[in-house]
Design a protein around this motif. Structure first.
Motif, PDB file in Angstrom:
ATOM      1  N   PRO A  34     -30.759  59.585  23.848  1.00  7.67           N
ATOM      2  CA  PRO A  34     -31.676  58.571  23.306  1.00  7.67           C
ATOM      3  C   PRO A  34     -31.240  58.185  21.894  1.00  7.67           C
ATOM      4  O   PRO A  34     -30.587  58.984  21.205  1.00  7.67           O
ATOM      5  N   PRO A  35     -31.576  56.979  21.469  1.00  9.92           N
ATOM      6  CA  PRO A  35     -31.214  56.587  20.097  1.00  9.92           C
ATOM      7  C   PRO A  35     -31.799  57.577  19.093  1.00  9.92           C
ATOM      8  O   PRO A  35     -32.947  57.994  19.218  1.00  9.92           O
ATOM      9  N   ALA A  36     -30.993  57.946  18.128  1.00  7.13           N
ATOM     10  CA  ALA A  36     -31.434  58.902  17.107  1.00  7.13           C
ATOM     11  C   ALA A  36     -32.426  58.217  16.170  1.00  7.13           C
ATOM     12  O   ALA A  36     -32.353  57.010  15.946  1.00  7.13           O
ATOM     13  N   SER A  37     -33.327  59.018  15.628  1.00 12.13           N
ATOM     14  CA  SER A  37     -34.167  58.487  14.553  1.00 12.13           C
ATOM     15  C   SER A  37     -33.258  58.282  13.352  1.00 12.13           C
ATOM     16  O   SER A  37     -32.179  58.877  13.253  1.00 12.13           O
ATOM     17  N   ARG A  38     -33.682  57.431  12.449  1.00 13.38           N
ATOM     18  CA  ARG A  38     -32.846  57.108  11.293  1.00 13.38           C
ATOM     19  C   ARG A  38     -33.620  57.339  10.006  1.00 13.38           C
ATOM     20  O   ARG A  38     -34.828  57.143   9.948  1.00 13.38           O
ATOM     21  N   ALA A  40     -34.173  56.331   5.925  1.00 11.84           N
ATOM     22  CA  ALA A  40     -34.272  55.037   5.248  1.00 11.84           C
ATOM     23  C   ALA A  40     -32.893  54.459   4.960  1.00 11.84           C
ATOM     24  O   ALA A  40     -32.700  53.244   4.974  1.00 11.84           O
ATOM     25  N   SER A  41     -31.910  55.332   4.744  1.00 12.52           N
ATOM     26  CA  SER A  41     -30.550  54.865   4.466  1.00 12.52           C
ATOM     27  C   SER A  41     -29.732  54.628   5.739  1.00 12.52           C
ATOM     28  O   SER A  41     -28.564  54.272   5.660  1.00 12.52           O
ATOM     29  N   GLY A  42     -30.348  54.845   6.911  1.00 15.75           N
ATOM     30  CA  GLY A  42     -29.659  54.583   8.176  1.00 15.75           C
ATOM     31  C   GLY A  42     -28.945  55.767   8.788  1.00 15.75           C
ATOM     32  O   GLY A  42     -28.332  55.642   9.839  1.00 15.75           O
ATOM     33  N   GLN A  43     -29.020  56.926   8.163  1.00 13.17           N
ATOM     34  CA  GLN A  43     -28.350  58.110   8.707  1.00 13.17           C
ATOM     35  C   GLN A  43     -29.089  58.595   9.951  1.00 13.17           C
ATOM     36  O   GLN A  43     -30.319  58.659   9.981  1.00 13.17           O
ATOM     37  N   ARG A  44     -28.316  58.932  10.978  1.00 15.81           N
ATOM     38  CA  ARG A  44     -28.905  59.433  12.209  1.00 15.81           C
ATOM     39  C   ARG A  44     -29.466  60.839  11.993  1.00 15.81           C
ATOM     40  O   ARG A  44     -28.834  61.656  11.340  1.00 15.81           O
ATOM     41  N   ASN A  45     -30.618  61.114  12.616  1.00 12.75           N
ATOM     42  CA  ASN A  45     -31.213  62.449  12.605  1.00 12.75           C
ATOM     43  C   ASN A  45     -31.446  62.899  14.035  1.00 12.75           C
ATOM     44  O   ASN A  45     -31.921  62.131  14.871  1.00 12.75           O
ATOM     45  N   TYR A  46     -31.127  64.156  14.303  1.00  7.42           N
ATOM     46  CA  TYR A  46     -31.287  64.744  15.634  1.00  7.42           C
ATOM     47  C   TYR A  46     -32.108  66.014  15.512  1.00  7.42           C
ATOM     48  O   TYR A  46     -32.203  66.604  14.438  1.00  7.42           O
ATOM     49  N   ASP A  47     -32.656  66.473  16.659  1.00  8.74           N
ATOM     50  CA  ASP A  47     -33.407  67.728  16.643  1.00  8.74           C
ATOM     51  C   ASP A  47     -32.868  68.665  17.719  1.00  8.74           C
ATOM     52  O   ASP A  47     -31.869  68.372  18.377  1.00  8.74           O
ATOM     53  N   GLU A  48     -33.552  69.794  17.883  1.00  9.01           N
ATOM     54  CA  GLU A  48     -33.109  70.822  18.850  1.00  9.01           C
ATOM     55  C   GLU A  48     -32.984  70.268  20.269  1.00  9.01           C
ATOM     56  O   GLU A  48     -32.086  70.660  21.010  1.00  9.01           O
ATOM     57  N   SER A  49     -33.880  69.361  20.661  1.00 10.86           N
ATOM     58  CA  SER A  49     -33.806  68.820  22.018  1.00 10.86           C
ATOM     59  C   SER A  49     -32.511  68.028  22.212  1.00 10.86           C
ATOM     60  O   SER A  49     -31.940  68.026  23.308  1.00 10.86           O
ATOM     61  N   ASP A  50     -32.043  67.377  21.163  1.00  7.18           N
ATOM     62  CA  ASP A  50     -30.782  66.646  21.251  1.00  7.18           C
ATOM     63  C   ASP A  50     -29.604  67.603  21.421  1.00  7.18           C
ATOM     64  O   ASP A  50     -28.653  67.303  22.146  1.00  7.18           O
ATOM     65  N   ILE A  51     -29.692  68.768  20.778  1.00  4.69           N
ATOM     66  CA  ILE A  51     -28.638  69.776  20.959  1.00  4.69           C
ATOM     67  C   ILE A  51     -28.596  70.218  22.419  1.00  4.69           C
ATOM     68  O   ILE A  51     -27.532  70.279  23.032  1.00  4.69           O
ATOM     69  N   GLY A  52     -29.753  70.506  22.994  1.00  5.42           N
ATOM     70  CA  GLY A  52     -29.795  70.922  24.391  1.00  5.42           C
ATOM     71  C   GLY A  52     -29.279  69.848  25.326  1.00  5.42           C
ATOM     72  O   GLY A  52     -28.488  70.122  26.234  1.00  5.42           O
ATOM     73  N   ARG A  53     -29.699  68.613  25.115  1.00  5.31           N
ATOM     74  CA  ARG A  53     -29.277  67.509  25.982  1.00  5.31           C
ATOM     75  C   ARG A  53     -27.773  67.278  25.854  1.00  5.31           C
ATOM     76  O   ARG A  53     -27.076  67.117  26.856  1.00  5.31           O
TER      77      ARG A  53
END
Length: 147
Positions: A34-38, A40-53
């Protein structure tokens, strides 16, 4: 209660999963991630669920599943309505393909070993233009690539 959610940059996600950042961007682009949250400066942020996926996707790709097969497997992995027989059938079809490729690779190995053996026995040390491997490679195989 203060719940702390770990957030990962794309570089940290890549390191945690053994993938590259271009691969992560590609998987986002084609919808496997899924698209990463961003920020304010546009940097992608991921969480533990993204690591698993992403780890799941990487494992599937390491097994040689196609992107479309991975897409279906991802859908199956979160479905409570679909039967795991679908997963088994995808894995069985892929196993059948792998076994067929192994037969082809064994035939290729046999043919290449023949080239090497013939060269060692008959022409090793002669000028390259006289090597029997070249003569063998211009002769049509008896059947298929490595008949």
């Amino acid at each position: 209660m203060n719940v702390h959610i770990r957030v990962f940059t794309i570089g940290a996600l890549a390191k945690a999963t053994g993938t590259s950042t271009p691969t992560i961007r590609y998987y986002e682009e084609i919808g496997l991630l899924p698209p990463a949250s961003r920020t304010a400066s546009g940097q992608r942020n991921y969480d533990e669920s993204d690591i698993g996926r992403l780890t799941f996707i990487k494992q599937c790709r390491d097994f040689g599943f196609s992107i479309e097969q991975v897409r279906v497997l991802l859908d199956l992995s979160i479905s409570s309505e679909r039967d795991c027989v679908e997963t088994r059938d995808i894995a069985q079809a892929h196993l059948d393909e792998v076994r067929a490729r192994m037969v082809e690779l064994r035939a290729l190995e046999t043919r290449l070993q023949g080239f090497v053996t013939r060269c060692n026995d008959a022409c090793a040390g002669v000028p390259g233009s006289d090597c029997l491997i070249f003569k063998d490679m211009v002769a049509p195989p008896t059947k298929g690539c490595c008949g």
